[in-house]
Design a protein around this motif. Sequence first.
Motif, mmCIF file in Angstrom:
data_model
loop_
_atom_site.group_PDB
_atom_site.id
_atom_site.type_symbol
_atom_site.label_atom_id
_atom_site.label_comp_id
_atom_site.label_asym_id
_atom_site.label_seq_id
_atom_site.Cartn_x
_atom_site.Cartn_y
_atom_site.Cartn_z
ATOM 1 N N ARG A 79 0.859 -1.187 0.000
ATOM 2 C CA ARG A 79 0.000 0.000 0.000
ATOM 3 C C ARG A 79 0.893 1.233 0.000
ATOM 4 N N VAL A 80 0.488 2.257 -0.733
ATOM 5 C CA VAL A 80 1.288 3.476 -0.832
ATOM 6 C C VAL A 80 1.446 4.139 0.527
ATOM 7 N N TRP A 81 0.498 3.892 1.430
ATOM 8 C CA TRP A 81 0.532 4.512 2.763
ATOM 9 C C TRP A 81 1.170 3.598 3.821
ATOM 10 N N GLY A 82 1.654 2.426 3.428
ATOM 11 C CA GLY A 82 2.161 1.451 4.381
ATOM 12 C C GLY A 82 3.602 1.679 4.776
ATOM 13 N N GLY A 83 4.139 0.745 5.558
ATOM 14 C CA GLY A 83 5.518 0.826 6.030
ATOM 15 C C GLY A 83 6.123 -0.561 6.141
ATOM 16 N N ARG A 84 6.921 -0.770 7.208
ATOM 17 C CA ARG A 84 7.616 -2.038 7.397
ATOM 18 C C ARG A 84 7.338 -2.647 8.771
ATOM 19 N N CYS A 99 -0.134 1.956 9.097
ATOM 20 C CA CYS A 99 -0.441 3.259 8.484
ATOM 21 C C CYS A 99 0.703 4.220 8.777
ATOM 22 N N ARG A 100 1.826 4.044 8.109
ATOM 23 C CA ARG A 100 2.940 4.974 8.291
ATOM 24 C C ARG A 100 2.622 6.316 7.660
ATOM 25 N N ASP A 101 1.909 6.311 6.537
ATOM 26 C CA ASP A 101 1.401 7.530 5.906
ATOM 27 C C ASP A 101 -0.122 7.508 6.064
ATOM 28 N N ASN A 102 -0.806 8.487 5.523
ATOM 29 C CA ASN A 102 -2.247 8.602 5.719
ATOM 30 C C ASN A 102 -3.032 7.712 4.767
ATOM 31 N N LEU A 103 -3.969 6.953 5.321
ATOM 32 C CA LEU A 103 -5.010 6.355 4.485
ATOM 33 C C LEU A 103 -5.778 7.474 3.792
ATOM 34 N N SER A 104 -6.383 7.171 2.660
ATOM 35 C CA SER A 104 -7.269 8.140 2.035
ATOM 36 C C SER A 104 -8.446 8.430 2.969
ATOM 37 N N LEU A 105 -9.014 9.618 2.830
ATOM 38 C CA LEU A 105 -10.264 9.925 3.520
ATOM 39 C C LEU A 105 -11.358 9.186 2.769
ATOM 40 N N GLN A 106 -12.044 8.280 3.464
ATOM 41 C CA GLN A 106 -12.865 7.292 2.770
ATOM 42 C C GLN A 106 -14.132 6.977 3.530
ATOM 43 N N VAL A 107 -15.005 6.236 2.851
ATOM 44 C CA VAL A 107 -16.234 5.747 3.469
ATOM 45 C C VAL A 107 -16.532 4.372 2.885
ATOM 46 N N HIS A 108 -17.115 3.497 3.705
ATOM 47 C CA HIS A 108 -17.566 2.186 3.253
ATOM 48 C C HIS A 108 -19.089 2.173 3.238
ATOM 49 N N PRO A 109 -19.691 1.552 2.237
ATOM 50 C CA PRO A 109 -21.155 1.586 2.107
ATOM 51 C C PRO A 109 -21.855 0.641 3.079
ATOM 52 N N ASP A 156 -7.429 12.091 -1.167
ATOM 53 C CA ASP A 156 -6.220 11.281 -0.996
ATOM 54 C C ASP A 156 -4.993 12.137 -0.716
ATOM 55 N N TRP A 157 -5.214 13.301 -0.092
ATOM 56 C CA TRP A 157 -4.116 14.142 0.385
ATOM 57 C C TRP A 157 -3.192 14.583 -0.750
ATOM 58 N N ASN A 158 -3.745 14.674 -1.963
ATOM 59 C CA ASN A 158 -2.982 15.117 -3.142
ATOM 60 C C ASN A 158 -1.732 14.243 -3.386
ATOM 61 N N ARG A 159 -1.874 12.971 -3.106
ATOM 62 C CA ARG A 159 -0.765 12.018 -3.176
ATOM 63 C C ARG A 159 -0.719 11.362 -4.554
ATOM 64 N N ARG A 207 1.006 8.857 -10.585
ATOM 65 C CA ARG A 207 -0.348 9.286 -10.927
ATOM 66 C C ARG A 207 -1.216 9.374 -9.676
ATOM 67 N N PRO A 208 -2.175 10.293 -9.653
ATOM 68 C CA PRO A 208 -3.110 10.336 -8.522
ATOM 69 C C PRO A 208 -3.939 9.055 -8.483
ATOM 70 N N ARG A 209 -4.246 8.594 -7.280
ATOM 71 C CA ARG A 209 -5.114 7.429 -7.163
ATOM 72 C C ARG A 209 -6.557 7.826 -7.456
ATOM 73 N N GLU A 210 -7.324 6.857 -7.937
ATOM 74 C CA GLU A 210 -8.712 7.105 -8.304
ATOM 75 C C GLU A 210 -9.527 7.535 -7.084
ATOM 76 N N LEU A 211 -10.364 8.541 -7.270
ATOM 77 C CA LEU A 211 -11.314 8.971 -6.246
ATOM 78 C C LEU A 211 -12.724 8.547 -6.658
ATOM 79 N N HIS A 212 -13.631 8.516 -5.694
ATOM 80 C CA HIS A 212 -14.989 8.031 -5.936
ATOM 81 C C HIS A 212 -15.983 9.031 -5.326
#
Length: 339
Positions: free
Chosen positions: A25-30, A102-112, A210-213, A219-224
Amino acid sequence: MTGEPTEPETFPTFPVVFRSQLSPRVWGGRWLGERLGKPLPDTGPVGESWEISPLEGSESVAENAPWTGQKLSELWRGHPSWRGRVFRDRHEFPWLIKWLDCRDNLSLQVHPDAAASLRLCGVSRPKTEAWIVAHAEPTARIWAGCRPGTTADEFARRLDDGTLAECLHAFAPRAGDCVFLPAGTLHAAGGGLLMAEIQQPSDFTFRLFDWNRLDPNGRPRELHRAAGLESLHWPQAPVNPVTPRPREDSTPESRGEHLVDAPDFRIERWTLTKSRSWSTDEFAVWMVLSGLGHLHCQGKRRPLRAGETLWFPAAPIETTWEPTSGEPLVLLKFLPPAT
């Protein structure tokens, strides 16, 4: 149930353990490797370790004998009595259980919720979840819900004009915090967080910001935006860590707490400084949140460390959980909803 085996049931004498499934994940770590001993690839950020998953394409496979190599669905179908009373009519395992780095920020998100997932995705796969913090850096933050008085119209406007942060509710998490996130709740986390997660078995996520990441390809990740706005529940009240409630059977050496009692799961936490034994036949999943120890079960012994996840099917079993270091052995216990 149609198609279920009719031969006498066999009961496990030891919990079922599954192979961890690691996800870059782009926001992950080790930390999943460094703190939990997961077998990470040599390089790159890893954000998730799926410990128990019934989802097609990411289904868990047992790693301990005598079930080595069997898929979770094979165990679920082949041993209907293991499901217990609450889950006896379910066609699949009821939860998806993970670790998050979550070493970096998860996207601001919602689950249905159920209705929104059916409407937007064509299948009813709601996703209510809960996070339990194992480690938090001073820079860590969790965003959950909105500041009081925020309306849906204001939220959409701020999403468009880049001032969304002004209406978000945020707090600095600490190790031990539990955050309950019903489907439809706006949320994100990051800044140095290691968390356990239990959720309904769904992977539907709608990113709103997605914090302009940029992704690894620049490339920017897809937003919904449309689906995310439609999935949000209003009003979006601020969400803070739950207040634990002590269990009546706690002792000074084995402190039990109720964390969550929800329609889809219950969560308890046990902090052991001395051995504790249980005799039970309940369906449960246990995770080791921190510490070292041994699990004694039906004459066998298994070493325990932070990161372990163990499924106990609904069968008579006796267990003893023994701390083996100078630190407490901290356990999470996931249970079916109360009926």
